[in-house]
Design an enzyme around this catalytic site. Structure first.
Site, mmCIF file in Angstrom:
data_model
loop_
_atom_site.group_PDB
_atom_site.id
_atom_site.type_symbol
_atom_site.label_atom_id
_atom_site.label_comp_id
_atom_site.label_asym_id
_atom_site.label_seq_id
_atom_site.Cartn_x
_atom_site.Cartn_y
_atom_site.Cartn_z
ATOM 1 N N GLY A 247 0.786 -1.232 0.000
ATOM 2 C CA GLY A 247 0.000 0.000 0.000
ATOM 3 C C GLY A 247 0.815 1.278 0.000
ATOM 4 O O GLY A 247 0.249 2.374 0.101
ATOM 5 N N ARG A 329 -7.294 2.580 -14.779
ATOM 6 C CA ARG A 329 -7.305 3.316 -13.510
ATOM 7 C C ARG A 329 -7.961 4.700 -13.577
ATOM 8 O O ARG A 329 -8.697 5.060 -12.661
ATOM 9 C CB ARG A 329 -5.882 3.392 -12.934
ATOM 10 C CG ARG A 329 -5.287 1.994 -12.690
ATOM 11 C CD ARG A 329 -4.004 2.013 -11.869
ATOM 12 N NE ARG A 329 -4.269 2.360 -10.497
ATOM 13 C CZ ARG A 329 -4.096 3.548 -9.982
ATOM 14 N NH1 ARG A 329 -3.600 4.525 -10.726
ATOM 15 N NH2 ARG A 329 -4.404 3.785 -8.727
ATOM 16 N N TYR A 333 -10.867 4.684 -10.994
ATOM 17 C CA TYR A 333 -10.619 5.381 -9.720
ATOM 18 C C TYR A 333 -10.434 6.892 -9.888
ATOM 19 O O TYR A 333 -9.919 7.538 -8.983
ATOM 20 C CB TYR A 333 -9.329 4.889 -9.052
ATOM 21 C CG TYR A 333 -9.082 3.415 -8.999
ATOM 22 C CD1 TYR A 333 -9.925 2.562 -8.302
ATOM 23 C CD2 TYR A 333 -7.951 2.873 -9.603
ATOM 24 C CE1 TYR A 333 -9.654 1.206 -8.228
ATOM 25 C CE2 TYR A 333 -7.665 1.516 -9.528
ATOM 26 C CZ TYR A 333 -8.530 0.691 -8.838
ATOM 27 O OH TYR A 333 -8.245 -0.643 -8.754
ATOM 28 N N CYS A 360 -14.836 2.725 -27.028
ATOM 29 C CA CYS A 360 -16.158 3.281 -27.271
ATOM 30 C C CYS A 360 -16.860 3.524 -25.937
ATOM 31 O O CYS A 360 -17.740 2.769 -25.520
ATOM 32 C CB CYS A 360 -16.954 2.314 -28.133
ATOM 33 S SG CYS A 360 -18.419 3.077 -28.765
ATOM 34 N N GLU A 361 -16.411 4.539 -25.255
ATOM 35 C CA GLU A 361 -16.842 4.808 -23.883
ATOM 36 C C GLU A 361 -16.476 6.264 -23.598
ATOM 37 O O GLU A 361 -15.295 6.614 -23.668
ATOM 38 C CB GLU A 361 -16.038 3.866 -22.977
ATOM 39 C CG GLU A 361 -16.473 3.726 -21.577
ATOM 40 C CD GLU A 361 -17.604 2.707 -21.404
ATOM 41 O OE1 GLU A 361 -18.503 3.017 -20.632
ATOM 42 O OE2 GLU A 361 -17.582 1.649 -22.040
ATOM 43 N N TYR A 390 -0.672 -2.035 -12.032
ATOM 44 C CA TYR A 390 -2.115 -2.132 -12.308
ATOM 45 C C TYR A 390 -2.496 -1.522 -13.662
ATOM 46 O O TYR A 390 -3.603 -1.033 -13.842
ATOM 47 C CB TYR A 390 -2.929 -1.500 -11.170
ATOM 48 C CG TYR A 390 -2.550 -2.064 -9.812
ATOM 49 C CD1 TYR A 390 -2.870 -3.382 -9.492
ATOM 50 C CD2 TYR A 390 -1.842 -1.312 -8.885
ATOM 51 C CE1 TYR A 390 -2.494 -3.921 -8.263
ATOM 52 C CE2 TYR A 390 -1.460 -1.848 -7.658
ATOM 53 C CZ TYR A 390 -1.796 -3.148 -7.355
ATOM 54 O OH TYR A 390 -1.423 -3.682 -6.155
HETATM 55 C C1 LIG Z 1 -3.257 -8.248 0.353
HETATM 56 C C2 LIG Z 1 -2.556 -7.265 -0.485
HETATM 57 N N1 LIG Z 1 -1.223 -7.175 -0.408
HETATM 58 C C3 LIG Z 1 -0.533 -6.320 -1.165
HETATM 59 C C4 LIG Z 1 -1.169 -5.465 -2.053
HETATM 60 C C5 LIG Z 1 -0.333 -4.550 -2.853
HETATM 61 O O1 LIG Z 1 -0.661 -3.241 -2.672
HETATM 62 P P1 LIG Z 1 0.204 -2.091 -3.315
HETATM 63 O O2 LIG Z 1 0.320 -2.382 -4.759
HETATM 64 O O3 LIG Z 1 -0.577 -0.872 -3.043
HETATM 65 O O4 LIG Z 1 1.512 -2.083 -2.639
HETATM 66 C C6 LIG Z 1 -2.563 -5.500 -2.161
HETATM 67 C C7 LIG Z 1 -3.294 -4.587 -3.047
HETATM 68 O O5 LIG Z 1 -3.711 -3.535 -2.667
HETATM 69 C C8 LIG Z 1 -3.269 -6.432 -1.353
HETATM 70 O O6 LIG Z 1 -4.583 -6.517 -1.428
HETATM 71 N N1 LIG Z 2 -5.777 -2.127 -8.450
HETATM 72 C C1 LIG Z 2 -5.725 -1.039 -7.570
HETATM 73 C C2 LIG Z 2 -5.253 -1.295 -6.198
HETATM 74 C C3 LIG Z 2 -5.085 -2.704 -5.831
HETATM 75 C C4 LIG Z 2 -5.987 -3.185 -4.836
HETATM 76 C C5 LIG Z 2 -5.496 -4.521 -4.443
HETATM 77 N N2 LIG Z 2 -5.937 -4.895 -3.134
HETATM 78 C C6 LIG Z 2 -5.095 0.155 -8.201
HETATM 79 O O1 LIG Z 2 -4.857 0.181 -9.353
HETATM 80 O O2 LIG Z 2 -4.816 1.122 -7.582
#
Ligand SMILES: Cc1ncc(COP(=O)(O)O)c(C=O)c1O
Ligand SMILES: N[C@@H](CCCC[NH3+])C(=O)O
Length: 442
Positions: A247, A329, A333, A360-361, A390
């Site tokens: 995170g 993304r 988001y 097409c959006e 991502y």
């Molecule tokens: C359980 C878990 N670990 C790790 C991550 C990796 O998160 P990040 O890419 O934000 O470091 C995620 C995605 O958010 C997750 O759900």
């Molecule tokens: N996929 C998301 C976050 C990952 C969530 C995974 N738990 C992003 O692009 O920011």
């Protein structure tokens, strides 16, 4: 500019010493370009930050959901990290890439029987159990095979990370994990401890993604260690692993101010040390699962611009040859990105325009208010930064757009890591219905 990015005398963006216009010519666009030196630098920042603490055991498990391909897992292997996978597909990729199974941790809130069987067959390092259904299923499967497996329990510490609602995961109302507050986690710990085939190593939490402060991690650790102390006292639970997930935030635009990786790690280690010492417990190994912070800034997507239109008094739209199919993304988001005109990188960027995708959006806008040179028009090369996490991993085939190619760049060399899909790749799994093929033509 990120990592090895530079602008050469022709005014072209270079990555790892390679001119991006040459990359576009050789590999086509859209193209995901990864600066492997920057990936290694991020990995080293984690390693160095943990290594400062002499008596702390740790593991960094790269969260492969951020970007999983054979080449990426090979790089992770070479760098000696562990790996977090969340599906049979990610697990399969890791095994095919040759990563040692004992370094693989398997996540997910709905692992299927066949996925768990794959994990048990491979004898992976740990399963992070998400719910009671899985706890029962895994015990039954292990009993049938007469096999033991190391498990962590994913708990929700009730911490709301300051991030987009869709990427918050540690709060009570979440599909993930056992709640700590309502006693579910305690029940799960008791059940796992009494299970003959599950070796309960510890607990896991992941409070969200793209987090810019350390406080959420510290709070989650304090809450978890408080419960662990009670479980230790009440039924002798000995914590070996405390996994605090991933995170850690990155810079997408100039207004993002992520903390250095070191700051997150130091907070995690110091908070855990302090709490563990305060409650007179045994110091567990600390695991983290960074995804975005390892690959995000190292990825740049190259597009070729095509159609444009100007709506007087409203805005100019410049469309590129990709969009939400290679980067969902912004539409999912409202994520913000920064772009430059990679073949006119020295021209002053002074004109606001919307960088639109080709799907097409109406919502397929990569950057609503991109600032590019006024002369930026069709046939230019557009680089969107920080797309390494991502992007490829959440790509879709919407509008039957083939997935873009991926290249890894290092020391002036570009290596193809994923071939561009062809139209034939797109229809490869399609099955023509015999009945319809044989019908008389209308
Ligand atoms: C359980 C878990 N670990 C790790 C991550 C990796 O998160 P990040 O890419 O934000 O470091 C995620 C995605 O958010 C997750 O759900
Ligand atoms: N996929 C998301 C976050 C990952 C969530 C995974 N738990 C992003 O692009 O920011």
């Amino acid at each position: 500019m990120y990592g090895t990015q530079a602008i050469n005398e022709k005014g072209h963006l270079c990555i790892g010493g390679v001119d991006t216009t040459d990359l576009a010519k050789e590999f086509g666009t859209p193209l995901y370009v990864y600066d492997t030196a920057l990936i290694k630098d991020k990995i080293n920042q984690f390693k160095e930050a943990f290594s400062q603490f002499e008596h702390v055991e740790w593991q960094v498990a790269y969260a492969s959901k951020a970007f999983s391909t054979i080449a990426m897992i090979q790089l992770i292997d070479e760098q000696g990290l562990s790996l977090d996978v969340v599906s049979g597909g990610e697990l399969y990729t890791a095994l095919k890439a040759g990563l040692s199974p004992d370094r693989i941790h398997f996540h997910g809130n709905n692992k299927s029987v066949s996925e768990l069987a794959m994990a048990l067959d491979a004898k992976i390092g740990a399963v992070i159990v998400d719910n009671f259904y899985e706890l029962d299923l895994l015990e039954t499967m292990c009993a049938e095979r007469n096999q033991e497996i190391a498990v962590l329990l994913r708990v929700t510490p009730g911490v709301e990370a300051h991030t987009h609602e869709f990427i918050m995961t540690g709060q009570d109302d979440s599909k993930f994990g056992f709640n700590l507050d309502d006693g579910m986690a305690e029940r799960a710990v008791k059940q796992a401890l009494s299970s003959p085939h599950l070796d309960l190593k510890g607990i896991h939490s992941h409070i969200g993604s793209q987090i810019f402060e350390t406080e959420g991690f510290a709070r989650a650790i304090k809450i978890m260690v408080g419960h662990i102390e009670a479980w230790h006292r009440n039924f002798g639970f000995q914590l070996e692993v405390l996994n605090v997930g991933g995170g850690f935030g990155i810079r997408y635009t100039d207004s993002d101010r992520p903390l250095p990786i070191k700051r997150y790690v130091e907070t995690i280690v110091r908070t855990a040390q302090d709490e563990i010492a305060r409650l007179n417990l045994h110091m567990p190994a600390l695991w983290v699962e960074p995804g975005r912070s390892i690959v995000g800034e190292a990825g740049t997507t190259l597009y070729t611009s095509g159609a444009f239109k100007t709506i007087p008094g409203i805005r100019k739209y410049l469309s590129v040859d990709g969009g939400m199919s290679d980067n969902i993304r912004p539409s999912l988001y409202q994520a913000q990105y920064k772009a430059i005109c990679a073949n006119k990188a020295l021209d002053s960027a002074d004109t606001q325009m919307a960088l639109a995708g080709k799907c097409c959006e109406s919502g397929d806008i990569l950057i609503k208010e991109a600032v590019l040179p006024e002369s930026c028009s069709s046939g230019d090369l557009i680089a969107v930064f920080s797309t390494g996490a991502y992007g490829y991993s959440m790509a879709s085939h919407y509008n039957r757009i083939p997935n873009a190619a991926v290249v890894f760049i290092e020391d002036g060399e570009a290596a193809l890591a994923v071939r561009r899909e062809t139209y034939d790749d797109l229809i490869r799994q399609d099955v023509a219905l015999e009945k319809l093929s044989q019908r008389d033509s209308y």
